[in-house]
Scaffold this active site. Structure first.
Site, PDB file in Angstrom:
ATOM      1  N   LYS B  91       0.844  -1.201   0.000  1.00 37.53           N
ATOM      2  CA  LYS B  91       0.000   0.000   0.000  1.00 37.53           C
ATOM      3  C   LYS B  91       0.876   1.247   0.000  1.00 37.53           C
ATOM      4  CE  LYS B  91      -3.747   1.818   2.975  1.00 37.53           C
ATOM      5  NZ  LYS B  91      -4.538   1.515   4.187  1.00 37.53           N
ATOM      6  N   SER B 166      -9.520   1.263   3.517  1.00 34.99           N
ATOM      7  CA  SER B 166      -8.712   2.059   2.615  1.00 34.99           C
ATOM      8  C   SER B 166      -7.683   1.255   1.809  1.00 34.99           C
ATOM      9  CB  SER B 166      -7.977   3.133   3.418  1.00 34.99           C
ATOM     10  OG  SER B 166      -7.064   2.557   4.322  1.00 34.99           O
ATOM     11  N   SER B 190      -9.373  -1.125   7.708  1.00 34.70           N
ATOM     12  CA  SER B 190      -8.905  -0.898   6.339  1.00 34.70           C
ATOM     13  C   SER B 190      -8.188  -2.058   5.668  1.00 34.70           C
ATOM     14  CB  SER B 190      -8.001   0.337   6.297  1.00 34.70           C
ATOM     15  OG  SER B 190      -8.774   1.501   6.381  1.00 34.70           O
TER      16      SER B 190
END
Lengths: 97, 496
Positions: B91, B166, B190
């Site tokens: 990420k 997320s 997330s």
């Protein structure tokens, strides 16, 4: 029902150092009021005498030896800066000359 | 089931993008695939499919191929580090030296970290090939990737739907066969929410299990890096790699890391699984409810003992979360002033420059900074932030009591399956409610994972959440693995 005034929003924005357009101010006035109303549920709880918990895993006084370790070299530390001068971060003058 | 893959034996002899991480690792070790070939295949697939999925913000093809060639050398020498030669994604909220990582924000546009995050150095030491940086809601603040300043990722099962967030880019990449595993971060759900929406496994470790060094901060008392994979074993391998004590994170827990792969024994006889009534509420999609209830029956059939429990303060978790997370965010994000990193927008003096530069934050980040600043401000601190910290104690006590009775707590990961892109983007409160089942765990000292347990009538994946007590990652992996051995949800792949 929690409501924030436009003046409240402007004060918070200044504290947070956020420039907001007039449209943003109106939008955040509404959105923040909605969220504050939602979180008011917490007032249903009896919290007298309940200790606060800032971290999930309580740890205190984490110590280590004060040893010299490798650090990021100056050129790398400055590599992402918008402006530099003499191996330092450069900003506008804070005080009048 | 829509599209079944070939059997495991067939897969190990091909470069199927849906081969498991452990399957690829075995093939790399026995020489039937080279890391270079596997990496090239992944890069080609990213080039073909990612213009649709938009899961990667940056693809690091050149670096990945260099890492793959180095891995092939080491494999030829008989080396067996845990991820040697395996293409993975991370990420873009994690720092990887010299690779642009912007946390989905214009305020970090073009930021090249000067050092590796702890987890990234661990991946590299394990021999992983990092193929790119995946999309995220700005600073991890969101549940759909729609709050990324750069792009909105798509759910591989239906590209009109969000992959969740997320860590939606990582989830879409793993589900879409663009990486064999990925790292996300989980502050309020997330990792687990996008894993649930995309039909993969995502694990949020106990706070302190994994070092936060080099993780771009959102809410420091809640942030934790978590692994994502298509199988429970794959996720266990990734967790094994990134866990450990790190003195550069003062909240890192100094305790030995167990063998997480070995925890996947398949045997859950006698384990007590608690079902909290507070998670089976109005608003829970009937199809999600039915799938979770079927999973409970399945686990009972495997020998687990099912126990009804109560977590009475569940409904207060989300209000607590939005007070605590935003308060911490307002402090953490004070560092973005255009001095040390990110662009600078000049004004007439230092203050105006700071305020205009910070206008580069996206709408949701501004919203949370404003809320956090307000709840910490004089006159309101006790009424909001102080109250939330006390309520947090009650929530932690709920979990402590529950774990005296049971080994694992079972809930749905999300009340619904993936929602449509655009459906909630303009209504923050509705977006917040998607995290209603995941945030409790972040506020307490528990760990948790999401494992696929079905699909709804539209074909969208449903996730089962398993919550473990402090540092009991082995237990939730064991249950999820046993479940996965008995079911086939993880063997189906999206139509991409």
């Amino acid at each position: 029902m929690s409501t924030l005034s436009l003046q409240d929003v402007e004060k918070i924005a200044l504290l947070a150092r956020l420039y907001l357009t007039p449209e943003e101010k109106a939008k955040y006035q509404q959105q923040l009021s909605d969220v504050l109303t939602y979180v008011e549920q917490l007032s249903e709880l009896d919290l007298d005498g309940v200790p606060p918990q800032a971290h999930a895993v309580a740890q205190q006084n984490i110590m280590r030896e004060d040893e010299v370790n490798s650090t990021i070299p100056i050129n790398k530390a400055l590599g992402n800066a918008a402006a530099t001068a003499d191996d330092q971060f450069a900003i506008q003058a804070v005080f009048d000359e | 089931m829509s599209k079944m893959t070939e059997s495991a034996d067939d897969m190990t002899k091909s470069t199927s993008p849906f081969l498991s991480l452990t399957g690829l690792r075995a093939a790399l070790r026995d020489g039937s695939i080279s890391s270079t070939a596997a990496t090239e295949a992944i890069l080609t697939r990213i080039e073909t499919i990612d213009p649709t999925l938009r899961s990667f913000v940056t693809v690091t093809a050149e670096e990945a191929l260099a890492q793959a060639r180095a891995a092939d050398q080491r494999l030829a020498n008989g080396e067996k580090t845990p991820l040697l030669g395996v293409p993975v994604a991370i990420k873009e909220i994690l720092c990887s030296e010299g690779i642009v990582s912007q946390a989905g924000s214009k305020i970090l546009e073009g930021f090249k970290p000067p050092y590796d995050a702890y987890v990234v150095s661990k991946l590299k030491a394990a021999g992983a090939v990092i193929v790119g940086m995946t999309n995220t809601d700005e600073f991890g603040m969101g549940s759909s990737t729609e709050y990324s300043a750069f792009q909105t990722s798509r759910n591989p099962w239906n590209i009109e739907c969000t992959p969740g967030g997320s860590s939606g880019g990582s989830a879409a990449a793993v589900a879409g066969g663009l990486a064999y595993g990925a790292l996300g971060t989980d502050t309020g759900g997330s990792v687990r929410l996008p894993a649930s929406f995309c039909g993969i496994v995502g694990l949020r470790p106990t706070y302190g299990r994994v070092s936060r060094w080099g993780v771009i901060a959102y809410a420091s008392s809640l942030d934790q890096v978590g692994p994502m994979g298509r199988t429970v074993e794959d996720t266990a391998v990734m967790l094994q790699t990134i866990s450990g004590y790190d003195e550069r994170d003062s909240t890192s827990i100094e305790t030995a890391v167990p063998d997480y792969e070995a925890a996947c024994t398949g045997d859950i006889r006698g384990l007590k699984i608690g079902i909290p009534q507070e998670y089976f509420i109005e608003g829970l999609d009937p199809e999600v409810k039915a799938a979770v209830e079927a999973a409970i029956e399945q686990l009972a059939a495997l020998g687990a003992e099912i126990v009804d429990i109560s977590l009475p303060h569940t409904k207060y978790a989300l209000p607590m979360y939005y007070l605590i997370a935003t308060a911490e965010a307002s402090a953490n994000l004070a560092r973005y002033d255009g001095v040390r990193f990110g662009p600078r927008v000049p004004g007439k003096d230092v203050i105006e420059t700071t305020m205009r530069t910070r206008a580069l934050f996206g709408p949701e980040v501004k919203n949370r900074i404003m809320l956090g600043t307000f709840v910490l401000s004089a006159g309101y601190y006790d009424a909001y932030y102080g109250r939330a910290l006390k309520a947090r104690t009650l929530l932690i006590n709920d979990f402590n009591r529950a774990f005296e009775q049971v080994d694992v707590i079972l809930t749905p990961t999300s009340p619904t399956t993936a929602f449509k892109i655009g459906e909630k983007a303009d209504d923050p409160l509705q977006m917040y409610l998607t995290d209603i089942f995941t945030v409790s765990l972040n506020l307490s000292a528990s760990c948790g994972l999401s494992v696929p347990c079905g699909r709804d009538s539209a074909g969208l994946p449903i996730g089962l959440q398993l919550i473990g007590a402090t540092l009991q990652e082995e237990t939730i992996l064991r249950v999820a693995h046993a479940y996965q051995q008995a079911t086939e949800w993880h063997t189906a792949h999206p139509p991409v």
